[in-house]
Design an enzyme around this catalytic site. Structure first.
Site, short mmCIF file in Angstrom:
data_model
loop_
_atom_site.label_atom_id
_atom_site.label_comp_id
_atom_site.label_asym_id
_atom_site.label_seq_id
_atom_site.Cartn_x
_atom_site.Cartn_y
_atom_site.Cartn_z
N ARG A 10 -9.77 1.08 44.87
CA ARG A 10 -11.17 0.76 45.19
C ARG A 10 -11.27 -0.47 46.07
O ARG A 10 -10.55 -1.43 45.90
CB ARG A 10 -11.93 0.47 43.88
CG ARG A 10 -12.31 1.72 43.10
CD ARG A 10 -13.33 2.59 43.83
NE ARG A 10 -14.60 1.94 44.09
CZ ARG A 10 -15.64 2.00 43.26
NH1 ARG A 10 -15.56 2.69 42.15
NH2 ARG A 10 -16.77 1.39 43.56
N GLY A 29 -14.98 -8.73 40.63
CA GLY A 29 -13.87 -8.51 39.69
C GLY A 29 -12.73 -9.49 39.88
O GLY A 29 -12.66 -10.20 40.89
N TYR A 88 -7.27 10.91 41.22
CA TYR A 88 -7.69 9.83 40.33
C TYR A 88 -7.84 10.32 38.88
O TYR A 88 -7.11 9.89 37.99
CB TYR A 88 -8.99 9.20 40.85
CG TYR A 88 -9.45 8.05 40.00
CD1 TYR A 88 -8.75 6.83 40.02
CD2 TYR A 88 -10.55 8.15 39.16
CE1 TYR A 88 -9.15 5.77 39.23
CE2 TYR A 88 -10.95 7.09 38.37
CZ TYR A 88 -10.25 5.90 38.41
OH TYR A 88 -10.64 4.85 37.61
N ASP A 142 -1.19 -1.15 42.40
CA ASP A 142 -1.37 -0.34 41.20
C ASP A 142 -0.94 1.12 41.24
O ASP A 142 -0.54 1.65 42.27
CB ASP A 142 -2.82 -0.45 40.73
CG ASP A 142 -2.86 -0.70 39.22
OD1 ASP A 142 -1.79 -0.73 38.60
OD2 ASP A 142 -3.95 -0.84 38.67
N LYS A 288 -6.75 0.75 24.23
CA LYS A 288 -7.27 -0.56 23.83
C LYS A 288 -7.32 -0.75 22.31
O LYS A 288 -7.67 -1.82 21.83
CB LYS A 288 -8.66 -0.79 24.44
CG LYS A 288 -8.70 -0.70 25.96
CD LYS A 288 -8.10 -1.93 26.65
CE LYS A 288 -8.18 -1.82 28.17
NZ LYS A 288 -7.56 -2.95 28.86
N ASP A 508 39.95 -1.98 54.35
CA ASP A 508 39.86 -1.95 52.89
C ASP A 508 39.93 -0.49 52.46
O ASP A 508 39.65 0.42 53.26
CB ASP A 508 38.52 -2.60 52.47
CG ASP A 508 38.20 -2.34 51.02
OD1 ASP A 508 39.06 -2.60 50.17
OD2 ASP A 508 37.08 -1.86 50.74
N TYR A 509 40.30 -0.24 51.20
CA TYR A 509 40.46 1.16 50.79
C TYR A 509 39.25 1.71 50.03
O TYR A 509 38.43 2.42 50.60
CB TYR A 509 41.77 1.33 49.99
CG TYR A 509 42.05 2.78 49.73
CD1 TYR A 509 42.52 3.61 50.75
CD2 TYR A 509 41.79 3.34 48.49
CE1 TYR A 509 42.74 4.96 50.54
CE2 TYR A 509 42.02 4.69 48.26
CZ TYR A 509 42.47 5.50 49.29
OH TYR A 509 42.67 6.83 49.09
C1 GDG Z 1 -6.06 -3.35 34.13
C2 GDG Z 1 -4.99 -3.35 33.04
C3 GDG Z 1 -4.73 -5.80 33.35
C4 GDG Z 1 -15.32 -5.95 30.94
N1 GDG Z 1 -16.52 -5.54 30.52
C5 GDG Z 1 -17.44 -5.99 31.40
C6 GDG Z 1 -16.76 -6.70 32.38
N2 GDG Z 1 -15.45 -6.66 32.08
C7 GDG Z 1 -14.38 -7.29 32.86
C8 GDG Z 1 -13.68 -8.36 32.08
C9 GDG Z 1 -12.29 -8.35 32.69
C10 GDG Z 1 -12.14 -6.91 33.15
O1 GDG Z 1 -13.41 -6.30 33.14
C11 GDG Z 1 -11.21 -6.11 32.23
O2 GDG Z 1 -9.90 -6.44 32.50
P1 GDG Z 1 -8.69 -6.15 31.51
O3 GDG Z 1 -7.52 -6.88 31.96
O4 GDG Z 1 -9.08 -6.55 30.13
O5 GDG Z 1 -8.48 -4.56 31.47
P2 GDG Z 1 -8.41 -3.28 32.52
O6 GDG Z 1 -9.72 -3.00 33.10
O7 GDG Z 1 -7.85 -2.17 31.71
O8 GDG Z 1 -7.40 -3.71 33.68
C12 GDG Z 1 -4.94 -4.69 32.33
C13 GDG Z 1 -5.69 -5.70 34.51
O9 GDG Z 1 -5.69 -4.40 35.08
C14 GDG Z 1 -5.38 -6.73 35.59
O10 GDG Z 1 -4.10 -6.54 36.10
O11 GDG Z 1 -4.93 -7.04 32.69
O12 GDG Z 1 -3.91 -4.70 31.38
O13 GDG Z 1 -5.23 -2.31 32.09
O14 GDG Z 1 -12.22 -9.20 33.80
O15 GDG Z 1 -14.34 -9.57 32.24
N3 GDG Z 1 -17.40 -7.31 33.40
C15 GDG Z 1 -18.75 -7.20 33.44
N4 GDG Z 1 -19.44 -6.48 32.54
C16 GDG Z 1 -18.84 -5.87 31.52
O16 GDG Z 1 -19.51 -5.22 30.70
N5 GDG Z 1 -19.42 -7.81 34.42
#
Ligand code: GDG
Length: 735
Positions: A10, A29, A88, A142, A288, A508-509
């Protein structure tokens, strides 16, 4: 000016169409924040999908969308609904996601989806190629784009490519079940640098490369064709300053500026001052551990009834991949569990679980982080988990307790959290109690350490560290001096050969004249090879020396009828044709009785390995051992022997799947140089494939034509791809 191209599924922007108008906003993000400087600096470009399929894009708005995308320094990959379904929702989320998170029973192996995954990766590759200029770097992100590095490399071999995997890389035992495992590994190996969140994922990846593809892995580097690929761990951080600043601002809010959610949370806190709130936030995903979390909370309420009305689980589950069947099943399970718990324990004034199934705006997320006393984060598997880090970062007064699954990558860096096994429900129940009762001083002590780490290793540091490492790999590539022997260079070598009147060839061999075989005894020269060597030796201007690590008896037997000079045991013994073997230096064997038993213990502990006893050296071979165990034991053995032999005149040589111990004042370089001393050769040629040959490449006169077999990373002037090309090159001296 060169630039960095970031590629992810994305794009870091949100596009929407309202009243026939295109609206675009930058995404907020973690990834977009972390890569902000890489993206904005030096004219960077981000390539990815906009979020709108071709079918969803009105043709009259196409150019407005293109402009919106370009304005954010992005380029779009156009995808159809069919692409999204196969690539996807299909291959990425029904095959890779479950398999890499160890949910093997959920993984679907569907050939059609795999084909679409390839097609879509090719579409991404095309957009990258269209935007790529010499000197650019590419950073691919990713699991959706694992074939992309190789697809780019095929078309642009000299571009620096980095890849980062945001999810776990599973153990070899799990990864090997994937029908397209070879293709995926080769896809990834197109990169120069591969990054993972933790050392464990890195180790799993290296083990798969070694066991499935059989490529040489040494520490964190893979030798593949003429390239050395680096693999490293880069634990992703968060934008600490942003979370901390928003949390501070949250505490300074007044009744009029605070959100409705914050008002409700405050009301709850005032009405029940000794009640505590436990927070749970994730995408609604089976990895999770949300169901386990609810069950553990239920168990807690049963086991510790005094907490009735004194604790509440605030659970935010963000809708995700709702058209994949397992997610629908999970949604139903969670709904039912929440209903069951609330039905069982609620009182007129208390509901134990507050459940939100939606996405919330960022400020509400901060409301939740700052208001809850405990964060309960219990994934069954998670690449990293940023929510855990964000919770700690928002605790500006350093209170708050984090309960974290040891299966999350984040657990590796957050030792001060209360770490739990997400499958141990009674442990989680007890840990919830421990968290609720933890003294404030202890909370602060634990958070202090975690915050200082989060502050130091933030997301920007993560991104710059990765880029630095990628640039270093690129730099190394550029300083590799060896040149591939292509047609033009072969021609230049031939010109020197033709002009010379006294020539010598050090050959070399194993690994050079012959490919490797499992049993060293099976590597006997074939008739064609013997014939070739004889012909090379024939002209009076030529002299051939076979210079090998092999023992003199074997070499003597193999080349009994070939009129060449033999140098054995890496330069210890020498035999001119028709003469006896003689020592090149004064040697002794006093050390053998001490070292032999040490090697024997490694043979006992490592199936498939054996000792080769030569006249003046001992070799421990591990070619037939399990590749991972072999490498591990080889490192161990080198260290042990180096400690035992320091200062007593012995050298430990790491060859190709062999560790050899010998007297240190002899090596191939010295033997070759002694041999040419005071003779006026005007064409010196030396060829070999491993570290023991590097001594020759380094010590022979600069004018020598030195050639390495395999990789470009060498002191030799040239390299060839493999033993076939070695024979081709030698044939050209004969014709
Ligand atoms: C993948 C990997 C790895 C969540 N709910 C809301 C919201 N969030 C934001 C959080 C956090 C992000 O989303 C979630 O990140 P995570 O790391 O917990 O999990 P994945 O989405 O599964 O991400 C993971 C990551 O990639 C990075 O490499 O850590 O293991 O699975 O930032 O704050 N943000 C908003 N509203 C929500 O309701 N605005």
């Amino acid at each position: 000016m060169s630039k960095t191209i970031i590629v992810s599924n994305r794009l870091p922007l949100q596009l929407s169409i309202e009243n026939g108008q295109v609206h675009s906003a930058p995404s907020v993000g973690g990834l977009a924040t972390g890569l902000k400087s890489v993206h904005r600096d030096n004219n960077g470009l981000w390539i990815g999908w906009t979020g709108l399929t071709v079918e969803e894009t009105p043709s009259n708005l196409q150019s407005a969308i293109d402009t919106a995308v370009q304005d954010q320094q992005c380029a779009a990959v156009e995808l159809t609904q069919e692409d999204m379904d196969g690539f996807y929702y299909g291959f990425s989320n029904r095959t890779v996601w479950p398999l890499f998170h160890y949910f093997m029973e959920y993984a679907e192996f569907n050939e059609e989806n795999w084909e679409i995954y390839k097609t879509v990766n090719r579409k991404f590759a095309q957009v990258v190629i269209d935007n790529l200029e010499d000197g650019d770097n590419v950073w691919v992100h990713d699991y959706q784009l694992m074939l992309l590095p190789q697809m780019i490399r095929e078309q642009r071999p000299n571009i620096s490519i980095g890849f980062f995997l945001h999810i776990p890389f599973p153990s070899f035992e799990v990864f090997r079940t994937l029908p397209w495992r070879d293709e995926i590994l080769h896809g990834l190996l197109g990169a120069d640098l591969l990054g993972f969140h933790t050392y464990d994922y890195e180790r799993h990846f290296l083990s798969s490369v070694s066991r499935i593809l059989g490529y040489e892995v040494s520490f964190n580097a893979i030798t593949y064709k003429d390239r050395v690929i680096k693999v490293d761990s880069f634990p992703m951080g968060i934008d600490y300053e942003k979370f901390s600043a928003f949390a501070k601002a949250n505490h300074e809010q007044t009744d009029t500026t605070q959100s409705e959610l914050q008002r409700r949370l405050d009301l709850h806190a005032t009405a029940t001052p000794d009640a505590k709130m436990i927070l749970s936030i994730d995408r609604l995903d089976y990895t999770k551990g949300i169901a386990n979390r609810l069950k553990a909370f239920e168990h807690f309420l049963e086991k510790y009834p005094d907490y009735s009305e004194k604790v509440r689980l605030v659970m935010l589950a963000v809708p995700s991949r709702a058209n994949v069947p397992q997610y629908q099943v999970l949604k139903k399970e969670i709904d039912e569990l929440v209903g069951r718990i609330n039905g069982k324990f609620s009182t007129v004034s208390w509901t134990p679980v507050w459940y939100f199934y939606r996405s919330m705006p960022f400020n509400n997320l901060i409301d939740l982080y700052t208001s809850c006393d405990v964060a309960l984060i219990t994934p069954i598997r998670d690449g990293m988990n940023l929510v855990a880090k964000e919770y700690v970062a928002t605790r500006t007064d350093r209170t708050g307790v984090l309960i974290l699954s040891e299966m999350a990558g984040a657990a590796k860096e957050m030792n001060e959290a209360l770490l739990i096994n997400p499958n141990n429900l009674s442990l989680i129940a007890d840990t919830i109690k421990q968290a609720l009762e933890m003294p404030v001083e202890e909370q602060k002590k634990r958070n202090k350490y975690m915050q200082s780490r989060l502050k130091r290793y933030n997301v920007e540091k993560w991104a710059t560290d990765f880029m630095k490492k990628l640039n270093a790999v690129e730099h190394n590539r550029n300083i590799v001096k060896a040149k591939h022997v292509n047609e033009k260079r072969q021609h230049a070598i031939m010109e020197k050969f033709n002009a010379a009147s006294k020539r010598i060839f050090f050959l070399d061999y194993d690994g050079t004249l012959r490919g490797f075989v499992n049993n060293p005894e099976d590597a006997k020269p074939d008739a064609e090879l013997l014939e070739m060597i004889k012909k090379l030796q024939q002209p009076k201007e030529n002299e051939v020396v076979i210079i090998s690590g092999r023992d003199s008896v074997t070499l003597g037997e193999w080349f009994a009828d070939v009129p060449v000079t033999l140098i054995s045991e890496h330069g210890v013994l020498k035999k001119a044709y028709g003469r006896e073997w003689e020592l090149t230096e004064t040697m002794n064997n006093d050390w053998v009785p001490t070292i032999q038993p040490v090697l024997q213990t490694f043979v006992d502990r490592t199936p498939g390995t054996f000792i080769e006893e030569k006249n003046y050296s001992l070799a421990w071979h591990y070619r037939k051992a399990d590749p991972d165990l072999g490498e591990q034991r080889a490192n161990e053995l080198s260290n042990v022997i180096r400690e035992l032999t320091s200062n007593n005149g012995l050298t430990v040589l790491s060859g190709n799947k062999v560790i050899e111990i010998k007297s240190s004042n002899v090596h191939k370089g010295k033997a070759a140089n002694n041999h040419i001393l005071n003779k006026d050769y005007d064409f010196i040629f030396s060829i070999g494939d491993d570290w023991t040959d590097e001594f020759m490449f380094q010590d022979l006169p600069e004018s020598a034509i030195t050639v390495k077999v395999g990789v470009a990373n060498t002191a030799a002037r040239y390299y060839v791809d493999d033993t076939d090309q070695v024979r081709e090159l030698i044939e050209s001296f004969i014709a």
